[in-house]
Design an enzyme around this catalytic site. Structure first.
Site, PDB file in Angstrom:
ATOM      1  N   ASP A 217      25.706  14.618 -20.810  1.00  0.00           N
ATOM      2  CA  ASP A 217      24.732  15.505 -21.447  1.00  0.00           C
ATOM      3  C   ASP A 217      24.153  16.499 -20.443  1.00  0.00           C
ATOM      4  O   ASP A 217      24.417  16.405 -19.242  1.00  0.00           O
ATOM      5  CB  ASP A 217      23.611  14.683 -22.123  1.00  0.00           C
TER       6      ASP A 217
ATOM      7  N   ASP B 276      13.817   4.454 -26.433  1.00  0.00           N
ATOM      8  CA  ASP B 276      13.880   4.565 -27.897  1.00  0.00           C
ATOM      9  C   ASP B 276      15.288   4.256 -28.426  1.00  0.00           C
ATOM     10  O   ASP B 276      15.588   4.516 -29.579  1.00  0.00           O
ATOM     11  CB  ASP B 276      13.414   5.955 -28.366  1.00  0.00           C
TER      12      ASP B 276
ATOM     13  N   HIS C   8      18.201   5.540 -27.339  1.00  0.00           N
ATOM     14  CA  HIS C   8      19.238   6.581 -27.278  1.00  0.00           C
ATOM     15  C   HIS C   8      20.311   6.232 -26.245  1.00  0.00           C
ATOM     16  O   HIS C   8      20.046   5.564 -25.250  1.00  0.00           O
ATOM     17  CB  HIS C   8      18.645   7.977 -27.026  1.00  0.00           C
TER      18      HIS C   8
ATOM     19  N   GLU D  31      19.294  10.800 -30.060  1.00  0.00           N
ATOM     20  CA  GLU D  31      17.993  10.215 -30.373  1.00  0.00           C
ATOM     21  C   GLU D  31      18.057   9.495 -31.730  1.00  0.00           C
ATOM     22  O   GLU D  31      19.025   9.650 -32.482  1.00  0.00           O
ATOM     23  CB  GLU D  31      16.937  11.332 -30.408  1.00  0.00           C
TER      24      GLU D  31
END
Ligand code: F6R
Length: 258
Positions: A65, A134, A136, A141
């Site tokens: 990413d 979270d 990811h 996400e």
């Protein structure tokens, strides 16, 4: 999924480095590289092994990413971070480490170019992954499509807070990223998910023992035929079946490897 619980973060780093070394020694290899804090010990270990003869000359790599809006020369762009933390210390051939261009004029075209480049390289043999608090992976996400491809995503405020430690001002954390999709990541032949520390325990429990659900993107890895989860005791602390994982890994025939 194979869950391997190791005593310390250093054991996680060594075991991940062993898997990467084995891959690289097996012949021309395509590695998938994560950034962030989690793989740093692994990259240090591999850099040390390079000094002792391990070569990456037959390997290429794709980053997971990149932040949108940071030019590759920005110290917090993932291009810069991976160069600084790993690539500059080893011997990948020139041009063999690929990343996304976060300042491309046409971000959708950039995402499509990246997908095509991964395919043209023959796909990723071994993908290193961290996990967000979270849930990811990459920057997929919560509620990311389990079949998603490389694309632009908006970071959750939780992820922006988690990553603020890398920036002078929390407001400098970009809102947007380009990330390989969950569908893209799941095409890699072997996934190595690393997590250390209590802060990751809840996300690891949801990813490994929760339902496959977009609410925890890492749970999509349950659909992959070859996933190794390397966690230290703290990151494993919320797993309900810790003893089972430890018992079976302890009795695994050595020849099977990871
Ligand atoms: C980074 C990436 C992210 C991180 C995750 C955990 O390339 O894809 O999914 O792996 O945000 O970050 P750290 O390791 O800093 O806790």
């Amino acid at each position: 999924m194979e869950i391997v619980i190791l005593p310390t973060p250093a054991d996680v780093a060594r075991t991940a480095a062993d898997a990467i070394e084995q891959q690289v020694r097996s012949g021309p290899s395509v590695l998938g590289l994560a950034t962030g804090s989690t793989p740093l010990g692994t990259y240090q270990e591999l850099t040390e092994r390079h000094r002792n003869g391990l070569s990456f000359a037959g390997a290429q790599a794709f980053l997971l990413d990149e932040y949108v809006g940071l030019p590759s020369a920005h110290p917090q762009s993932y291009h810069s971070v991976i160069r600084e933390e790993f690539v500059d210390g080893v011997d990948f051939p020139a041009g063999a480490v690929h990343g996304l261009d976060g300042v491309a004029e046409d971000l959708e075209a950039e995402a499509a170019r990246y997908e095509a480049a991964i395919t043209a390289a023959g796909g990723v043999d071994l993908q290193i992954l961290g996990i967000g608090t979270d849930g990811h992976v990459g920057f997929n996400e919560p509620m990311s499509s389990l079949g998603s491809r490389t694309r632009i995503k908006t970071l959750t405020q939780q992820t922006r807070r988690d990553n603020a430690r890398f920036f002078a001002d929390p407001a400098d954390v970009p809102d947007h990223v380009l990330t390989q999709g969950l569908g893209t990541i799941r095409e890699a032949r072997h996934l190595l998910l690393l997590a250390m520390g209590e802060a990751k325990a809840e996300a690891i429990a949801a990813a490994v023992e929760g339902p496959v659900a977009a609410a925890c993107p890492a749970s999509a890895l349950q659909l992959h035929p070859h996933v190794t989860v390397l966690v230290d005791e703290a990151a494993a602390s919320r797993l309900a079946h810790r003893e089972y994982y430890q018992d079976t890994f302890g009795r695994k025939p050595a020849w099977q490897g990871l």
